[in-house]
Design an enzyme around this catalytic site. Structure first.
Site, PDB file in Angstrom:
ATOM      1  N   LYS A 101       0.819  -1.215   0.000  1.00  0.00           N
ATOM      2  CA  LYS A 101       0.000   0.000   0.000  1.00  0.00           C
ATOM      3  C   LYS A 101       0.854   1.266   0.000  1.00  0.00           C
ATOM      4  O   LYS A 101       0.605   2.195  -0.772  1.00  0.00           O
ATOM      5  CB  LYS A 101      -0.932  -0.041   1.215  1.00  0.00           C
ATOM      6  N   THR A 159       4.022   1.516  -0.898  1.00  0.00           N
ATOM      7  CA  THR A 159       4.744   1.526  -2.173  1.00  0.00           C
ATOM      8  C   THR A 159       3.853   2.070  -3.281  1.00  0.00           C
ATOM      9  O   THR A 159       4.284   2.890  -4.110  1.00  0.00           O
ATOM     10  CB  THR A 159       5.216   0.100  -2.513  1.00  0.00           C
ATOM     11  N   ARG A 186       2.014   8.275   7.001  1.00  0.00           N
ATOM     12  CA  ARG A 186       2.306   8.178   8.433  1.00  0.00           C
ATOM     13  C   ARG A 186       3.793   7.895   8.665  1.00  0.00           C
ATOM     14  O   ARG A 186       4.483   7.408   7.782  1.00  0.00           O
ATOM     15  CB  ARG A 186       1.491   7.052   9.065  1.00  0.00           C
ATOM     16  N   LYS A 209       8.046  -5.866  10.324  1.00  0.00           N
ATOM     17  CA  LYS A 209       8.204  -5.192   9.037  1.00  0.00           C
ATOM     18  C   LYS A 209       9.652  -4.958   8.644  1.00  0.00           C
ATOM     19  O   LYS A 209      10.053  -5.189   7.517  1.00  0.00           O
ATOM     20  CB  LYS A 209       7.466  -3.840   9.068  1.00  0.00           C
ATOM     21  N   ALA A 264      -3.905   1.346  12.440  1.00  0.00           N
ATOM     22  CA  ALA A 264      -5.309   1.315  12.034  1.00  0.00           C
ATOM     23  C   ALA A 264      -6.088   0.189  12.698  1.00  0.00           C
ATOM     24  O   ALA A 264      -7.311   0.174  12.633  1.00  0.00           O
ATOM     25  CB  ALA A 264      -5.415   1.181  10.517  1.00  0.00           C
ATOM     26  N   PHE A 295      -3.818  -0.665   6.970  1.00  0.00           N
ATOM     27  CA  PHE A 295      -4.430  -1.989   6.826  1.00  0.00           C
ATOM     28  C   PHE A 295      -5.527  -1.977   5.757  1.00  0.00           C
ATOM     29  O   PHE A 295      -5.465  -1.223   4.799  1.00  0.00           O
ATOM     30  CB  PHE A 295      -4.930  -2.506   8.170  1.00  0.00           C
ATOM     31  N   PHE A 347       3.371  -8.922  -9.794  1.00  0.00           N
ATOM     32  CA  PHE A 347       4.543  -9.762  -9.542  1.00  0.00           C
ATOM     33  C   PHE A 347       4.879 -10.539 -10.822  1.00  0.00           C
ATOM     34  O   PHE A 347       3.979 -10.831 -11.619  1.00  0.00           O
ATOM     35  CB  PHE A 347       4.266 -10.750  -8.397  1.00  0.00           C
ATOM     36  N   TRP A 373       7.160  -0.759  -7.983  1.00  0.00           N
ATOM     37  CA  TRP A 373       8.292  -1.295  -7.209  1.00  0.00           C
ATOM     38  C   TRP A 373       9.521  -1.390  -8.106  1.00  0.00           C
ATOM     39  O   TRP A 373      10.625  -0.996  -7.697  1.00  0.00           O
ATOM     40  CB  TRP A 373       7.963  -2.673  -6.629  1.00  0.00           C
TER      41      TRP A 373
END
Length: 558
Positions: free
Chosen positions: A73, A75, A96, A107, A275, A303, A384, A412
Site C-alpha cells: 500500500k 509503495t 504516516r 516489518k 489502524a 491496513f 509480480f 516497485w
C-alpha cells in the site's frame, strides 16, 4: 545486475536539498525548519497563510485485508504520486511515520519499497525528527502527574482503581502490558495496577493527528479523560493542569515533516496511529499541507479498507471536513490466492480456482467504497513476475461487474513510470461527480453505530457488547459522549474479529468487550475480540537483521 534490497536502492540515490523540494511545493524558506540537508519540518503557520490557495484533489489509498504475502500500500501510494508527476500533474503524498515497534518486529521498515520509496528511509524508520518520542514524553508526563496528584493528597479524589490512562513506549514489549507499580517505600507512590500501550495507541497520538493547530491541540489535551473519581465523575488532564506542559513538549512535533520520494516528489510524513488499534491516518495538518502544495494529494490509511479507510472516512473526514475525490484499493494476485486458501510457499503458481475463491475479499472492499461510501474507485494490482495473464484477466472481469477498472502497478520495479496507468485512471476518476456519505449518523446511540459498522462494512450478523461494555456504553451516553464517532480496535487479518476467518466471511458476530472515550481525540474506542494495544515481538524479530557498520551505514531495514 543482481537483486537490490529496498535499503540498497535508497542508499544508491542522492536526495535533493530539501529546500528544492519545498520550493516545488510552494513553501518558502521562512516556513522551513531543516533537520540537516534532506528533511525538514514545515511551520503550520504556512497553512494559515495559504488559505486563499485552492485545495488539490484528495486521493485515498487503501487495500484488501492484509496477508503474509503483502499488498504494498505505501509503495503504491509513493509510486502513484510519482506517476502523477510523470504524466505532468503536480502531486504530493502524505503518509504516516513508522513506529519502532514494527520496524524492529515484523516489518523491518515502512517507507515504501523498490523504486517507489521516500527518503532518507533510514531516518524515517529510526527516530526521524523525534515526533514519537515527544508524544511518548507528553503521555508519560500526564501519567506521572496523575500518580503524583494521588501521592500528594489526591484533592480530586481520583479512584486509583479507575485510572484509564496508561503509560507508553514505542516498542513491541509484551512484558509491559500489565504491571504493578508504586511498590516499596511510601515515597515510591501508591501501589496500583498499571500497564503500557505502544506509543501509536496513545490518545495523544490521535490528538496530534486530528488537531488543526497548536491552540486546538492544547484544548484537546485538556479534554483527555484520565479516569474517574470515587463519585464516578470523569477527571480530565485539564483538571490536573497538565495541558500546557504537554503542549510545550509537542510544539515542534505538531509541525509536519517534509521529505521526498526517490523521484523528488514532495512527501509530508507525520503522525503514525495504527489502524487496528487506533484511527490509522496521518495528521490532518499534513494532509491539508499536501492539498495546498499540489493539484493531487495522495494519502494512505492503514491496513484494509474495513479499518484504515473506514476510520479515515468516518472519523478523520468528519473532523477535518475532508472529502476524497477517488479511492485506490491495492491488492496482489498472491494475497488474493492466500485468501483463497493457498499456502504462502505456493503463491507463485497459477491457481485460478483459489484466486476466484479469494476474490470476494477484494470485491467486498471495493463495494464498500463504491456503494457504502459512494466514492469513485480503482483497483491497483501490484504486479509480480509470477502473475499470469489468466489470473489478471479474472480480476478485471470480476471488478468490471462492479463497474470498477483495474490498473496494473509496477512501481516497485519502475518507479513513477510503472504507475502511469494507475495515475491516468485516478485523474479520470477525480473528474467524476460523487456524493461521499459516511456510513453512520453521529446522532445514533453508541450500540447502533457499532451495529452499523459491523453490518454495513464488515457484513457481519450482529454486534454483542460483553463484559464491561454495556455499562460503559450507558455511562458514555449519560456523560454526553454518545454523538462521537467510533474507532474500532479489531484484528487487521479479517473482516470479523477472528483473525482466522479469511476471505469474505458473513453471518458472524463481533464481540465488543470494552468501550473507552478518547475525549481529546473526539471518538469512542471499541475494543473487539482479542486485539491488544501493546504488540509483542515475533519469534525472529527484524531487529536481529538490522546492523550498522563503522561508517554509520545501516543495513537490514528491508
Amino acid at each position: 545486475m543482481g537483486f537490490k534490497s529496498d535499503i540498497e536502492i535508497a542508499q544508491s540515490y542522492t536526495p535533493r536539498d530539501i529546500r528544492e523540494i519545498a520550493e516545488k511545493a510552494g513553501i518558502e524558506n521562512r516556513y522551513l525548519e531543516p533537520y540537516g540537508r534532506v528533511k525538514a519540518k514545515v511551520d503550520d503557520l504556512w497553512l494559515r497563510d495559504m488559505q486563499s490557495r485552492p485545495d488539490g484533489k484528495l486521493i485515498l489509498v487503501t487495500a484488501i485485508t492484509p496477508t503474509p504475502a503483502g499488498e504494498g500500500k505505501t509503495t503504491t501510494s509513493v509510486g502513484l504520486t510519482d506517476g502523477l508527476n510523470h504524466i505532468g500533474k503536480r502531486a504530493a503524498v502524505a503518509l504516516r511515520e513508522p513506529s519502532l515497534g514494527p520496524v524492529f518486529g515484523v516489518k523491518g521498515g515502512a517507507a515504501g519499497g523498490g523504486y517507489a520509496q521516500v527518503v532518507p528511509m533510514e531516518d524515517i524508520n529510526l527516530h526521524f525528527t523525534g515526533d514519537f518520542h515527544a508524544i511518548g514524553a507528553a503521555n508519560n508526563l500526564l501519567a506521572a502527574l496523575i500518580d503524583n496528584h494521588i501521592y500528594q493528597g489526591n484533592a480530586l479524589d481520583i479512584d486509583p482503581k479507575r485510572i484509564t490512562w496508561r503509560r507508553v513506549v514505542d516498542m513491541n514489549d509484551r512484558q509491559l502490558r500489565s504491571i504493578i507499580n508504586g511498590l516499596g517505600a511510601r515515597s515510591n507512590g501508591v501501589a496500583r495496577e498499571d500497564g503500557y500501550d505502544i506509543t501509536v495507541a496513545s490518545e495523544i497520538m490521535a490528538v496530534l493527528c486530528l488537531s488543526s493547530s497548536l491552540e486546538d491541540m492544547k484544548e484537546r489535551l485538556g479534554r483527555i479523560i484520565i479516569g474517574y473519581n470515587r463519585a464516578n465523575e470523569p477527571i480530565t488532564a485539564g483538571q490536573l493542569k497538565a495541558a500546557g506542559a504537554m503542549c510545550a513538549l509537542l510544539k515542534d512535533a505538531i509541525k509536519p515533516n517534509l521529505v521526498q520520494t526517490l523521484e523528488g516528489s514532495p512527501a509530508f510524513i507525520h503522525g503514525g496511529p495504527f489502524a487496528n488499534i487506533a484511527h490509522g491516518c496521518n495528521s490532518v495538518i499534513a494532509t491539508r499541507m499536501a492539498l495546498k502544495a499540489a493539484d493531487y494529494a495522495v494519502t494512505e490509511a492503514g491496513f484494509g479498507a474495513d479499518l484504515g479507510a473506514e476510520k479515515f472516512l468516518d472519523i478523520k473526514c468528519r473532523i477535518a471536513g475532508l472529502s476524497p475525490s477517488a479511492v485506490v484499493v491495492v491488492a496482489t494476485v498472491r494475497a488474493l490466492k492466500h485468501h483463497g486458501g493457498v499456502a504462502k510457499a505456493d503463491l507463485g503458481t497459477e491457481n485460478l480456482a483459489a484466486l476466484e475463491k479469494g476474490l470476494p475479499n477484494l470485491l467486498r472492499h471495493v463495494e464498500n467504497v463504491t456503494k457504502v461510501y459512494n466514492l469513485p474507485c480503482v483497483v491497483a494490482i501490484n504486479r509480480f513476475p509470477t502473475d499470469s495473464e489468466a489470473e489478471l484477466n479474472l480480476i478485471r472481469e470480476k471488478c468490471a461487474e462492479l463497474g470498477v477498472n483495474v490498473a496494473l502497478s509496477e512501481v516497485w520495479g519502475k518507479g513513477g513510470a510503472g504507475g502511469v496507468e494507475l495515475a491516468e485512471e485516478v485523474v479520470r476518476l477525480c473528474e467524476q461527480e460523487s456524493q461521499f456519505t459516511p456510513v453512520y449518523d453521529l446522532d445514533l446511540p453508541i450500540k447502533d453505530k457499532l451495529s452499523t459498522i459491523v453490518k454495513r462494512v464488515y457484513r457481519g450478523k450482529q454486534v454483542s457488547l460483553v463484559g464491561s461494555a454495556p455499562r460503559e456504553a450507558k455511562r458514555l451516553q449519560e456523560l454526553g459522549f454518545g454523538n462521537l464517532p467510533i474507532c474500532m480496535a479489531k484484528t487487521q487479518y479479517s473482516f470479523s474479529d477472528n483473525a482466522k476467518l479469511l476471505g469474505a466471511p458473513d453471518d458472524f458476530e463481533v464481540t465488543v468487550r470494552s468501550l473507552k472515550v478518547s475525549a481529546g481525540a473526539g471518538f469512542i474506542v471499541a475494543l473487539t475480540g482479542e486485539v491488544m494495544t501493546m504488540p509483542g515481538l515475533p519469534k525472529v524479530p527484524a531487529a536481529e537483521s538490522i546492523d550498522v557498520d563503522a561508517e554509520g551505514r545501516i543495513t537490514g531495514l528491508f
